[in-house]
Motif scaffolding. Structure first.
Motif, PDB file in Angstrom:
ATOM      1  N   ALA A  10      24.476  50.947  40.195  1.00  0.00           N
ATOM      2  CA  ALA A  10      23.932  52.304  40.326  1.00  0.00           C
ATOM      3  C   ALA A  10      24.673  53.276  39.416  1.00  0.00           C
ATOM      4  N   ASP A  11      26.007  53.155  39.368  1.00  0.00           N
ATOM      5  CA  ASP A  11      26.795  54.034  38.495  1.00  0.00           C
ATOM      6  C   ASP A  11      26.461  53.801  37.027  1.00  0.00           C
ATOM      7  N   SER A  12      26.259  52.518  36.667  1.00  0.00           N
ATOM      8  CA  SER A  12      25.934  52.190  35.280  1.00  0.00           C
ATOM      9  C   SER A  12      24.566  52.731  34.892  1.00  0.00           C
ATOM     10  N   ILE A  13      23.588  52.593  35.797  1.00  0.00           N
ATOM     11  CA  ILE A  13      22.243  53.105  35.522  1.00  0.00           C
ATOM     12  C   ILE A  13      22.281  54.608  35.340  1.00  0.00           C
ATOM     13  N   THR A  14      22.991  55.283  36.242  1.00  0.00           N
ATOM     14  CA  THR A  14      23.095  56.740  36.148  1.00  0.00           C
ATOM     15  C   THR A  14      23.763  57.164  34.851  1.00  0.00           C
ATOM     16  N   ALA A  15      24.821  56.430  34.464  1.00  0.00           N
ATOM     17  CA  ALA A  15      25.539  56.775  33.227  1.00  0.00           C
ATOM     18  C   ALA A  15      24.661  56.583  32.003  1.00  0.00           C
ATOM     19  N   GLN A  16      23.884  55.480  31.990  1.00  0.00           N
ATOM     20  CA  GLN A  16      23.014  55.226  30.846  1.00  0.00           C
ATOM     21  C   GLN A  16      21.916  56.282  30.744  1.00  0.00           C
ATOM     22  N   ALA A  34      34.875  41.724  40.215  1.00  0.00           N
ATOM     23  CA  ALA A  34      35.560  42.257  39.029  1.00  0.00           C
ATOM     24  C   ALA A  34      35.281  41.384  37.815  1.00  0.00           C
ATOM     25  N   ILE A  35      35.307  40.067  38.012  1.00  0.00           N
ATOM     26  CA  ILE A  35      35.028  39.143  36.905  1.00  0.00           C
ATOM     27  C   ILE A  35      33.577  39.297  36.444  1.00  0.00           C
ATOM     28  N   ALA A  36      32.637  39.329  37.420  1.00  0.00           N
ATOM     29  CA  ALA A  36      31.217  39.446  37.087  1.00  0.00           C
ATOM     30  C   ALA A  36      30.922  40.766  36.377  1.00  0.00           C
ATOM     31  N   LEU A  37      31.519  41.850  36.854  1.00  0.00           N
ATOM     32  CA  LEU A  37      31.274  43.165  36.252  1.00  0.00           C
ATOM     33  C   LEU A  37      31.876  43.257  34.864  1.00  0.00           C
ATOM     34  N   THR A  38      32.995  42.569  34.639  1.00  0.00           N
ATOM     35  CA  THR A  38      33.592  42.541  33.296  1.00  0.00           C
ATOM     36  C   THR A  38      32.659  41.847  32.325  1.00  0.00           C
ATOM     37  N   VAL A  39      32.051  40.740  32.772  1.00  0.00           N
ATOM     38  CA  VAL A  39      31.101  40.007  31.927  1.00  0.00           C
ATOM     39  C   VAL A  39      29.875  40.868  31.632  1.00  0.00           C
ATOM     40  N   LEU A  40      29.396  41.603  32.639  1.00  0.00           N
ATOM     41  CA  LEU A  40      28.220  42.452  32.467  1.00  0.00           C
ATOM     42  C   LEU A  40      28.525  43.735  31.705  1.00  0.00           C
ATOM     43  N   GLY A  41      29.804  44.042  31.577  1.00  0.00           N
ATOM     44  CA  GLY A  41      30.186  45.264  30.872  1.00  0.00           C
ATOM     45  C   GLY A  41      30.087  46.508  31.735  1.00  0.00           C
ATOM     46  N   TRP A  42      30.065  46.343  33.064  1.00  0.00           N
ATOM     47  CA  TRP A  42      30.010  47.481  33.979  1.00  0.00           C
ATOM     48  C   TRP A  42      31.421  47.790  34.473  1.00  0.00           C
ATOM     49  N   GLY A  43      31.601  49.010  34.944  1.00  0.00           N
ATOM     50  CA  GLY A  43      32.898  49.416  35.450  1.00  0.00           C
ATOM     51  C   GLY A  43      33.132  48.914  36.873  1.00  0.00           C
ATOM     52  N   PHE A  44      34.374  48.520  37.161  1.00  0.00           N
ATOM     53  CA  PHE A  44      34.739  48.076  38.516  1.00  0.00           C
ATOM     54  C   PHE A  44      35.657  49.110  39.144  1.00  0.00           C
ATOM     55  N   SER A  45      35.379  49.423  40.397  1.00  0.00           N
ATOM     56  CA  SER A  45      36.263  50.331  41.131  1.00  0.00           C
ATOM     57  C   SER A  45      36.336  49.872  42.576  1.00  0.00           C
ATOM     58  N   ALA A  46      37.564  49.693  43.067  1.00  0.00           N
ATOM     59  CA  ALA A  46      37.772  49.289  44.453  1.00  0.00           C
ATOM     60  C   ALA A  46      37.596  50.510  45.357  1.00  0.00           C
ATOM     61  N   SER A  47      36.987  50.286  46.501  1.00  0.00           N
ATOM     62  CA  SER A  47      36.724  51.376  47.438  1.00  0.00           C
ATOM     63  C   SER A  47      37.556  51.188  48.695  1.00  0.00           C
ATOM     64  N   LEU A  48      38.423  52.164  49.009  1.00  0.00           N
ATOM     65  CA  LEU A  48      39.250  52.089  50.214  1.00  0.00           C
ATOM     66  C   LEU A  48      38.392  52.070  51.485  1.00  0.00           C
ATOM     67  N   PRO A  49      37.373  52.945  51.614  1.00  0.00           N
ATOM     68  CA  PRO A  49      36.518  52.865  52.809  1.00  0.00           C
ATOM     69  C   PRO A  49      35.863  51.495  52.954  1.00  0.00           C
ATOM     70  N   GLU A  50      35.494  50.888  51.832  1.00  0.00           N
ATOM     71  CA  GLU A  50      34.895  49.560  51.859  1.00  0.00           C
ATOM     72  C   GLU A  50      35.890  48.540  52.396  1.00  0.00           C
ATOM     73  N   ALA A  51      37.150  48.654  51.971  1.00  0.00           N
ATOM     74  CA  ALA A  51      38.183  47.738  52.445  1.00  0.00           C
ATOM     75  C   ALA A  51      38.426  47.913  53.942  1.00  0.00           C
TER      76      ALA A  51
END
Length: 395
Positions: A45-51, A344-361
């Motif tokens: 979603a972040d990548s789509i919005t950025a593009q 993180a590995i998959a997003l690196t391959v796709l070229g998208w940004g990875f960010s860890a979410s504390l609420p998610e954890a």
């Protein structure tokens, strides 16, 4: 008391490492799947919005609907741009037509899109020049035979550089020669504008030198960033509906609305996939219940001894609930690490940004603990109800 139960649970798990590991697998897979899906969905979603934002979130496009009519042909003319520019929240509007041409330079040739343009394209699409300049009002007034090339097309036609100042020819029944005055920086495609492979010429030159147009293909508008772009788009829609009388006769689009829709779709899909992945948590919870029931059976005599020396049913119940929670929380932590690592590995391959979410954890750990407590309640209750006399005589 809780710390004692946690210590006891750790000792119990350490004494049955293989069984404990097997009982955690379902929780680990479930949490890892949910975390990976939600993390990748958020990044998508972040990548789509950025593009989309690269085109400028203040851009609004107006074009005919799929079915044209005489009314559409009559309304989509040059003067409509002036009316659209008067809509509250719209700063400028430009009519656009496009066609394909065979273009040739001294070194190469290609078949690409030529777009009628105005000086306002720079601000409407936030264009940047790699070299040279963009089209000016003087070019418009004089119907100048000048052009601005997209980055990739400039490399194709002039592989050795030197595009600015050189000439290109549009081939056809009446070949036309244009002087290149600028080359754009690379830019993502949007709304049918392939900027990198496009040729931009003054609109007046387009209509007289390239192709005659019965009507305008579309209008590009720049909205005021200080106002709500969605509301500005609604006002534009109201004007078009008033002129055409049918919502199917036109389309009004803006990056803001597309970003909002795309993000909503992505979030819905991610939620659905997370729900499917969460089924493994249910399976893992059932596995925890089974393991705890086996543990109660194996430790019947131990429970009898504890009750005989004064342990209350609530203490016995708490002991087994804590053990179940320790297993699932441990699995949740491992699943969280696995989910984040995999995404993180998959997003690196796709070229998208990875960010860890504390609420998610925190949610993952909390849900894991909740799963352990829920599925550990029955085995814990069963252990608490054991008769100490029967338990002490258990073999």
């Amino acid at each position: 008391m809780i710390l004692e139960h946690v210590r006891s649970a750790g000792q119990s798990l350490a004494g049955n490492k293989l069984r404990s590991a097997l009982s955690m697998i379902g929780i680990v897979i479930g949490v890892a799947s949910v975390v990976a899906v939600t993390t990748m969905g958020r990044s998508a979603a972040d990548s789509i919005t950025a593009q989309i934002a690269e085109a400028g979130l203040e851009t609004i496009i107006v074009q005919p609907g799929r079915v044209t009519s005489a009314t559409v042909e009559r309304v989509f003319q040059e003067n409509l741009a002036d009316e659209l520019a008067l809509v509250s929240g719209v700063l400028e509007a430009a009519p656009v037509n496009q066609t394909y041409v065979y273009v040739k330079s001294a070194n190469a040739d290609a078949r690409e899109t030529v777009t009628s343009s105005t000086p306002g394209f720079v601000s409407i699409f936030s264009l940047e020049l790699a070299e040279g300049r963009f089209l000016s009002q003087a070019d418009m007034d004089s119907r100048g035979a000048v052009a601005v090339l997209g980055a990739e097309l400039a490399d194709t036609l002039f592989p050795d550089g030197g595009a600015v100042g050189s000439s290109i020819r549009f081939l056809g029944e009446t070949p036309r020669q244009f002087k290149v005055v600028g080359v754009l920086e690379k830019k993502s495609d949007t709304y049918g504008f392939s900027f990198d492979s496009n040729i931009f010429v003054p609109r007046t030159s387009y209509l007289t030198r390239v192709a005659k147009a019965e009507r305008v293909d579309r209008y590009v508008l720049r909205a005021d960033a200080d106002q709500d772009v969605l509301q500005t788009a609604e006002r534009v829609e109201a004007l078009m509906l008033d002129k055409l009388g049918s919502e199917t006769a036109y389309r009004v689009m803006s990056p803001s609305t597309i970003a909002e829709t795309a993000t909503g779709v992505t979030d819905t899909l991610a939620g659905f996939l997370a729900g499917v992945a969460a089924i493994s948590l249910l399976v893992g919870g059932i596995g925890i219940m089974n393991i705890m029931l086996v543990s109660v059976t194996e430790r019947t005599k131990e429970i009898g001894v504890r009750k005989a020396i004064g342990a209350t049913p609530s203490a016995i119940r708490m002991q087994f609930l804590v053990e179940a929670a320790v297993i699932t929380v441990s699995g949740g932590v491992l699943g969280l690490a696995l989910g984040w690592g995999g995404s993180a590995i998959a997003l690196t391959v796709l070229g998208w940004g990875f960010s860890a979410s504390l609420p998610e954890a925190l949610l993952a750990i909390g849900f894991s603990a909740g799963t352990g407590i829920f599925f550990g309640m029955y085995p814990a209750a069963r252990a608490a109800r054991l008769d100490p006399t029967v338990a002490l005589s258990w073999e």
